[in-house]
Design a protein around this motif. Structure first.
Motif, PDB file in Angstrom:
ATOM      1  N   LYS A  75       4.099  -7.712   3.352  1.00 34.06           N
ATOM      2  CA  LYS A  75       5.369  -7.040   3.042  1.00 34.06           C
ATOM      3  C   LYS A  75       5.402  -5.597   3.515  1.00 34.06           C
ATOM      4  O   LYS A  75       6.399  -5.130   4.069  1.00 34.06           O
ATOM      5  CB  LYS A  75       5.596  -7.072   1.529  1.00 34.06           C
ATOM      6  CG  LYS A  75       6.415  -8.246   1.039  1.00 34.06           C
ATOM      7  CD  LYS A  75       6.809  -8.040  -0.410  1.00 34.06           C
ATOM      8  CE  LYS A  75       7.676  -9.159  -0.903  1.00 34.06           C
ATOM      9  NZ  LYS A  75       8.078  -8.974  -2.299  1.00 34.06           N
ATOM     10  N   ILE A  76       4.327  -4.860   3.222  1.00 32.17           N
ATOM     11  CA  ILE A  76       4.345  -3.406   3.405  1.00 32.17           C
ATOM     12  C   ILE A  76       3.582  -2.961   4.638  1.00 32.17           C
ATOM     13  O   ILE A  76       3.833  -1.897   5.186  1.00 32.17           O
ATOM     14  CB  ILE A  76       3.758  -2.708   2.147  1.00 32.17           C
ATOM     15  CG1 ILE A  76       4.569  -3.089   0.910  1.00 32.17           C
ATOM     16  CG2 ILE A  76       3.722  -1.203   2.306  1.00 32.17           C
ATOM     17  CD1 ILE A  76       3.960  -2.610  -0.388  1.00 32.17           C
ATOM     18  N   GLY A  77       2.625  -3.755   5.070  1.00 32.31           N
ATOM     19  CA  GLY A  77       1.716  -3.311   6.113  1.00 32.31           C
ATOM     20  C   GLY A  77       0.556  -2.580   5.480  1.00 32.31           C
ATOM     21  O   GLY A  77       0.169  -2.872   4.358  1.00 32.31           O
ATOM     22  N   LEU A  78       0.022  -1.594   6.203  1.00 28.22           N
ATOM     23  CA  LEU A  78      -1.151  -0.876   5.706  1.00 28.22           C
ATOM     24  C   LEU A  78      -0.720   0.243   4.763  1.00 28.22           C
ATOM     25  O   LEU A  78       0.136   1.058   5.100  1.00 28.22           O
ATOM     26  CB  LEU A  78      -1.923  -0.296   6.883  1.00 28.22           C
ATOM     27  CG  LEU A  78      -3.328   0.243   6.593  1.00 28.22           C
ATOM     28  CD1 LEU A  78      -4.234  -0.873   6.110  1.00 28.22           C
ATOM     29  CD2 LEU A  78      -3.909   0.899   7.840  1.00 28.22           C
ATOM     30  N   SER A  79      -1.332   0.268   3.570  1.00 34.49           N
ATOM     31  CA  SER A  79      -0.983   1.285   2.591  1.00 34.49           C
ATOM     32  C   SER A  79      -2.205   1.617   1.748  1.00 34.49           C
ATOM     33  O   SER A  79      -3.134   0.821   1.646  1.00 34.49           O
ATOM     34  CB  SER A  79       0.156   0.781   1.700  1.00 34.49           C
ATOM     35  OG  SER A  79       0.599   1.791   0.832  1.00 34.49           O
TER      36      SER A  79
END
Length: 120
Positions: A103-107
């Motif tokens: 959903k967000i990618g890298l975080s």
């Protein structure tokens, strides 16, 4: 939902040892760098040690030679072995990880913190 859960904090006398653990859980596609930070009362949160997925480590000068960071990529775990503890190591220790989700990618994610208290 991604969670980081720390364990292993506590009260120890100066010169003693503690081992912190942090487990990443939830739905994600990969875990990159993982690390430990600490925050003493009235101070900013500082980096203690970081380890890349490939095992490259970085330490704060204040803990070099005393602390060792390691990880288990298969189980998404990171550890911090703390030896020769000093009263100035007293702080809340936080686990941090850069985690990739669909959903967000890298975080960046943080654990809830675990208290380490070193008595003199």
């Amino acid at each position: 939902q991604v969670q980081l859960v720390e364990s292993g904090g506590g009260l120890v006398q100066a010169g003693g040892s503690l081992r912190l653990s942090c487990a990443a859980s939830g739905s994600f596609v990969g875990v990159n760098a993982m690390g430990w930070y600490r925050q003493a009362p009235g101070k900013q949160r500082d980096m203690v040690a970081v380890i890349t997925r490939g095992g490259i480590t970085t330490y704060a000068d204040s803990v070099k030679g005393r602390f060792t960071i390691s990880r288990d990529n298969a189980r998404n775990l990171v550890y911090l072995q703390m030896n020769s503890l000093k009263p100035e190591d007293t702080a809340v220790y936080y686990c941090n990880a850069n985690i990739a989700t669909v959903k967000i990618g890298l975080s960046a994610y943080w654990g809830q913190g675990t208290q380490v208290t070193v008595s003199s």
